[in-house]
Design a protein around this motif. Structure first.
Motif, PDB file in Angstrom:
ATOM      1  N   ASN A  70       1.312   0.919   9.493  1.00  0.00           N
ATOM      2  CA  ASN A  70       1.847   0.225  10.661  1.00  0.00           C
ATOM      3  C   ASN A  70       0.861   0.083  11.804  1.00  0.00           C
ATOM      4  O   ASN A  70       0.819  -0.946  12.478  1.00  0.00           O
ATOM      5  N   VAL A  71       0.043   1.093  12.055  1.00  0.00           N
ATOM      6  CA  VAL A  71      -0.902   1.002  13.174  1.00  0.00           C
ATOM      7  C   VAL A  71      -2.245   0.431  12.741  1.00  0.00           C
ATOM      8  O   VAL A  71      -3.172   0.332  13.545  1.00  0.00           O
ATOM      9  N   GLY A  72      -2.354   0.034  11.476  1.00  0.00           N
ATOM     10  CA  GLY A  72      -3.580  -0.574  10.980  1.00  0.00           C
ATOM     11  C   GLY A  72      -4.523   0.431  10.344  1.00  0.00           C
ATOM     12  O   GLY A  72      -4.385   1.651  10.503  1.00  0.00           O
ATOM     13  N   HIS A  73      -5.483  -0.102   9.604  1.00  0.00           N
ATOM     14  CA  HIS A  73      -6.470   0.728   8.912  1.00  0.00           C
ATOM     15  C   HIS A  73      -7.570   1.200   9.867  1.00  0.00           C
ATOM     16  O   HIS A  73      -7.863   0.568  10.870  1.00  0.00           O
ATOM     17  N   ARG A  74      -8.189   2.302   9.494  1.00  0.00           N
ATOM     18  CA  ARG A  74      -9.341   2.878  10.158  1.00  0.00           C
ATOM     19  C   ARG A  74      -9.077   3.177  11.636  1.00  0.00           C
ATOM     20  O   ARG A  74      -9.878   2.876  12.520  1.00  0.00           O
ATOM     21  N   ARG A  75      -7.952   3.830  11.902  1.00  0.00           N
ATOM     22  CA  ARG A  75      -7.680   4.298  13.267  1.00  0.00           C
ATOM     23  C   ARG A  75      -8.359   5.653  13.438  1.00  0.00           C
ATOM     24  O   ARG A  75      -7.951   6.662  12.858  1.00  0.00           O
ATOM     25  N   LYS A  76      -9.385   5.643  14.231  1.00  0.00           N
ATOM     26  CA  LYS A  76     -10.190   6.851  14.421  1.00  0.00           C
ATOM     27  C   LYS A  76      -9.353   7.996  14.978  1.00  0.00           C
ATOM     28  O   LYS A  76      -9.565   9.169  14.637  1.00  0.00           O
ATOM     29  N   GLU A  77      -8.363   7.646  15.825  1.00  0.00           N
ATOM     30  CA  GLU A  77      -7.534   8.686  16.442  1.00  0.00           C
ATOM     31  C   GLU A  77      -6.805   9.514  15.381  1.00  0.00           C
ATOM     32  O   GLU A  77      -6.691  10.735  15.498  1.00  0.00           O
ATOM     33  N   LEU A  78      -6.316   8.847  14.348  1.00  0.00           N
ATOM     34  CA  LEU A  78      -5.592   9.567  13.303  1.00  0.00           C
ATOM     35  C   LEU A  78      -6.528  10.393  12.430  1.00  0.00           C
ATOM     36  O   LEU A  78      -6.195  11.516  12.033  1.00  0.00           O
ATOM     37  N   ALA A  79      -7.698   9.840  12.141  1.00  0.00           N
ATOM     38  CA  ALA A  79      -8.671  10.586  11.330  1.00  0.00           C
ATOM     39  C   ALA A  79      -9.139  11.843  12.057  1.00  0.00           C
ATOM     40  O   ALA A  79      -9.298  12.907  11.441  1.00  0.00           O
ATOM     41  N   GLY A 270      12.022   2.004   9.655  1.00  0.00           N
ATOM     42  CA  GLY A 270      11.698   2.937  10.722  1.00  0.00           C
ATOM     43  C   GLY A 270      10.252   2.855  11.177  1.00  0.00           C
ATOM     44  O   GLY A 270       9.395   2.282  10.520  1.00  0.00           O
ATOM     45  N   PHE A 271       9.994   3.383  12.362  1.00  0.00           N
ATOM     46  CA  PHE A 271       8.655   3.534  12.933  1.00  0.00           C
ATOM     47  C   PHE A 271       7.944   2.197  13.127  1.00  0.00           C
ATOM     48  O   PHE A 271       6.784   2.035  12.792  1.00  0.00           O
ATOM     49  N   GLY A 272       8.713   1.236  13.671  1.00  0.00           N
ATOM     50  CA  GLY A 272       8.089   0.041  14.224  1.00  0.00           C
ATOM     51  C   GLY A 272       8.249  -1.241  13.459  1.00  0.00           C
ATOM     52  O   GLY A 272       7.960  -2.316  14.007  1.00  0.00           O
ATOM     53  N   ARG A 273       8.687  -1.200  12.217  1.00  0.00           N
ATOM     54  CA  ARG A 273       8.751  -2.426  11.422  1.00  0.00           C
ATOM     55  C   ARG A 273       9.640  -3.477  12.078  1.00  0.00           C
ATOM     56  O   ARG A 273       9.383  -4.678  11.994  1.00  0.00           O
ATOM     57  N   LEU A 274      10.697  -3.028  12.778  1.00  0.00           N
ATOM     58  CA  LEU A 274      11.567  -3.937  13.524  1.00  0.00           C
ATOM     59  C   LEU A 274      11.412  -3.746  15.028  1.00  0.00           C
ATOM     60  O   LEU A 274      12.264  -4.173  15.814  1.00  0.00           O
ATOM     61  N   GLY A 275      10.311  -3.108  15.426  1.00  0.00           N
ATOM     62  CA  GLY A 275      10.008  -2.970  16.848  1.00  0.00           C
ATOM     63  C   GLY A 275      10.543  -1.725  17.508  1.00  0.00           C
ATOM     64  O   GLY A 275      10.398  -1.558  18.722  1.00  0.00           O
ATOM     65  N   HIS A 276      11.162  -0.833  16.735  1.00  0.00           N
ATOM     66  CA  HIS A 276      11.719   0.407  17.278  1.00  0.00           C
ATOM     67  C   HIS A 276      11.402   1.549  16.316  1.00  0.00           C
ATOM     68  O   HIS A 276      11.156   1.318  15.135  1.00  0.00           O
ATOM     69  N   VAL A 277      11.464   2.777  16.832  1.00  0.00           N
ATOM     70  CA  VAL A 277      11.244   3.920  15.943  1.00  0.00           C
ATOM     71  C   VAL A 277      12.332   3.957  14.872  1.00  0.00           C
ATOM     72  O   VAL A 277      12.049   4.173  13.689  1.00  0.00           O
ATOM     73  N   PHE A 278      13.583   3.729  15.274  1.00  0.00           N
ATOM     74  CA  PHE A 278      14.675   3.580  14.309  1.00  0.00           C
ATOM     75  C   PHE A 278      15.440   2.304  14.629  1.00  0.00           C
ATOM     76  O   PHE A 278      15.695   2.000  15.792  1.00  0.00           O
ATOM     77  N   ALA A 279      15.813   1.587  13.584  1.00  0.00           N
ATOM     78  CA  ALA A 279      16.505   0.312  13.755  1.00  0.00           C
ATOM     79  C   ALA A 279      18.021   0.442  13.700  1.00  0.00           C
ATOM     80  O   ALA A 279      18.730  -0.463  14.144  1.00  0.00           O
ATOM     81  N   SER A 280      18.531   1.539  13.157  1.00  0.00           N
ATOM     82  CA  SER A 280      19.982   1.674  12.950  1.00  0.00           C
ATOM     83  C   SER A 280      20.757   1.426  14.236  1.00  0.00           C
ATOM     84  O   SER A 280      21.680   0.607  14.280  1.00  0.00           O
ATOM     85  N   GLY A 281      20.396   2.126  15.299  1.00  0.00           N
ATOM     86  CA  GLY A 281      21.090   1.966  16.564  1.00  0.00           C
ATOM     87  C   GLY A 281      20.592   0.794  17.373  1.00  0.00           C
ATOM     88  O   GLY A 281      21.374  -0.038  17.854  1.00  0.00           O
ATOM     89  N   GLU A 282      19.276   0.686  17.537  1.00  0.00           N
ATOM     90  CA  GLU A 282      18.687  -0.312  18.426  1.00  0.00           C
ATOM     91  C   GLU A 282      18.913  -1.736  17.944  1.00  0.00           C
ATOM     92  O   GLU A 282      19.097  -2.653  18.741  1.00  0.00           O
ATOM     93  N   VAL A 283      18.859  -1.953  16.634  1.00  0.00           N
ATOM     94  CA  VAL A 283      18.953  -3.310  16.086  1.00  0.00           C
ATOM     95  C   VAL A 283      20.335  -3.597  15.514  1.00  0.00           C
ATOM     96  O   VAL A 283      20.880  -4.688  15.714  1.00  0.00           O
ATOM     97  N   PHE A 284      20.934  -2.627  14.811  1.00  0.00           N
ATOM     98  CA  PHE A 284      22.170  -2.883  14.090  1.00  0.00           C
ATOM     99  C   PHE A 284      23.396  -2.237  14.720  1.00  0.00           C
ATOM    100  O   PHE A 284      24.518  -2.441  14.245  1.00  0.00           O
ATOM    101  N   GLY A 285      23.198  -1.456  15.765  1.00  0.00           N
ATOM    102  CA  GLY A 285      24.326  -0.913  16.507  1.00  0.00           C
ATOM    103  C   GLY A 285      25.164   0.099  15.762  1.00  0.00           C
ATOM    104  O   GLY A 285      26.372   0.214  15.991  1.00  0.00           O
ATOM    105  N   ILE A 286      24.544   0.870  14.864  1.00  0.00           N
ATOM    106  CA  ILE A 286      25.289   1.881  14.119  1.00  0.00           C
ATOM    107  C   ILE A 286      24.699   3.270  14.379  1.00  0.00           C
ATOM    108  O   ILE A 286      23.505   3.415  14.666  1.00  0.00           O
TER     109      ILE A 286
END
Length: 469
Positions: A70-79, A270-286
């Protein structure tokens, strides 16, 4: 040491790696006719939204690995975090010790979860996360004196994992043709796929039928026998199936009424694919009882997954008459310190602007992909956020899939690879879920290549006489 040096030399060159794979490496999801003798496209490196194949060709990573980078390849911060944590503490047994990164990560994940979901159990990936959720359901009902309440409702088109129990939930074509499963525990419902609804039926009526089927199934089997319903908010590997509006909320209410645990499988969303850490509540209201996650929690840099569990369920267990009952479940790498440290830094990156960027890019991504419906081979383009699917059909009016060429997705992928794009082929579909850091210009490039790849495939099919528009 000599053997290690020899191995190092073997894997340095592409041709040596290919031959070593053919001799020794068993690939996932192989066919019997080539099992144990197969080599697949070699990927050598990556940076941002791009990867480099074994021939030195730069490709847009259309699937973001497998829905995960999700954050892209070769992120030095994660390495750097991975290295620092490994040098500080590389591992501890979770059976009778704990580490700080896992506790901090659990707190931060709970802070993003909807409703009262505030307890986190960490695993090694999506399959083990789903397996953990289902075993927790079984334990929960055993402790509450309901050993018969164990059936699991899943759906056609679903994909929930590759372990025995999680794999038993899958409802995609070909997944279970030659594999056994826990069929005595799993009941399959219809796929919530509006594109495949019966002719002449509106989306609203289709949703009503799905809900009626759910209620009828509960009535037929008995609520006292059904332990859980599990569903992806968007069926990812089933072809990015976006359910009808309000459908998930209605299913959630039925589950709440009948005391059936609602498990929202957010391994992909989860974790950004729909713009939120979790989509259940933020996107689908459950507000589910359990959310499973993996993939984007570390952006694929380290194997990690888990589940977030409702405080209500934990309170009920603590108040039970069986305080000595043990949830006999755990993994050697549960709460792995390196994985948790990477996840914390990954969450920093998401919160520091990538989630905002993903929400901004999602509508443009969907708009540009939708233009591909102009092509005669394309029956539907669908998606949400930064995940999308192009479904090809033999005939737009009947929406029949390509019965004469079930590998049309692979044909498109081959052309796109040559043009500079990796896609995820699924029979007659092409699925895309690029890294969340993709820009508008890169989206334009991606769609332009995909358009050309589909056009070349149409030419191939016409020339071979297997399709005429």
């Amino acid at each position: 040491m000599a053997a290690l040096k020899d191995l190092d030399k073997t894997v340095r060159g592409e041709s040596d790696a290919v031959e070593a794979a053919k001799r020794h490496l068993v690939q996932p999801w192989p066919y019997a006719g080539s099992i144990g003798t197969e080599a697949r496209s070699l990927i050598g490196s990556g940076e941002g939204i791009y990867i480099m194949d074994g021939d030195g060709k730069r490709l847009i990573d259309g699937p973001a690995g497998m829905w995960c980078v999700n954050v892209g390849h070769r992120r030095k911060e994660l390495a750097e975090v991975m290295y620092a944590q490994a040098m500080e503490l590389s591992y501890n047994t979770p059976w009778y010790t704990m580490n700080e990164p896992s506790a901090v990560l659990a707190e931060r994940i709970a802070g993003h979860a909807p409703g009262d979901l505030d307890h986190v159990f960490l695993t090694t990936g999506g399959s083990s996360a789903v397996e953990s959720a289902l075993r927790f359901m079984q334990f929960y009902n055993n402790v509450r004196g309901r050993p018969e309440k164990k059936l699991i409702l899943s759906r056609g088109g679903a994909y929930h994992g590759s372990t025995y129990l999680s794999g038993s939930l899958n409802g995609r074509p070909r997944d279970r043709d030659w594999m056994d499963g826990a069929d005595d525990l799993v009941v399959k419902l219809s796929a919530p796929n509006p594109f495949r609804r019966p002719a002449g039926v509106s989306v609203e009526v289709f949703a009503d039928r799905l809900v009626s089927e759910f209620e009828a199934t509960v009535g037929r089997l008995g609520a006292d026998r059904i332990g859980a319903f599990i569903g992806e908010p968007i069926q990812a590997s089933g072809g990015v199936i976006v359910p009808p509006g309000g459908y998930l909320k209605r299913i959630r209410e039925i589950c709440r009424y009948y005391d059936i645990l609602y498990v929202s499988d957010e391994v992909v969303t989860g974790f950004g694919r729909l713009g939120h850490v979790f989509a259940s509540g933020e996107v689908f209201g459950i507000e589910p009882d359990i959310i499973t996650f993996a993939k984007g929690v570390t952006s694929g840099y380290f194997p990690l997954g888990g589940m977030v569990v409702s405080a209500r369920l934990m309170d009920e267990l603590r108040r039970s008459n069986h305080p000595d009952a043990m949830f006999g479940h755990g993994l050697t790498y549960t709460s792995h310190p390196v994985g948790c440290a990477v996840a914390l830094k990954n969450l920093d990156l998401l919160e520091d602007g990538i989630l905002d960027h993903a929400r901004a890019m999602g509508p443009y991504f969907q708009e540009r992909l939708k233009t591909l419906e102009e092509l005669p081979l394309v029956g539907e383009v669908r998606g949400m956020g930064l995940m999308g699917c192009v479904e090809c059909v033999a005939d737009k009016e009947s929406r029949d899939p390509l019965q004469l060429d079930k590998d049309v997705g692979r044909r498109i992928d081959a052309h796109c690879h040559e043009l500079g794009l990796l896609v995820r082929p699924l029979i007659n579909m092409c699925v895309m879920s690029p890294p969340l850091v993709i820009t508008r210009d890169q989206i334009d490039d991606m769609v332009a290549i995909l358009r050309e790849g589909i056009s070349r495939t149409m030419d191939d099919l016409r020339r071979e006489g297997v399709w005429n528009e």
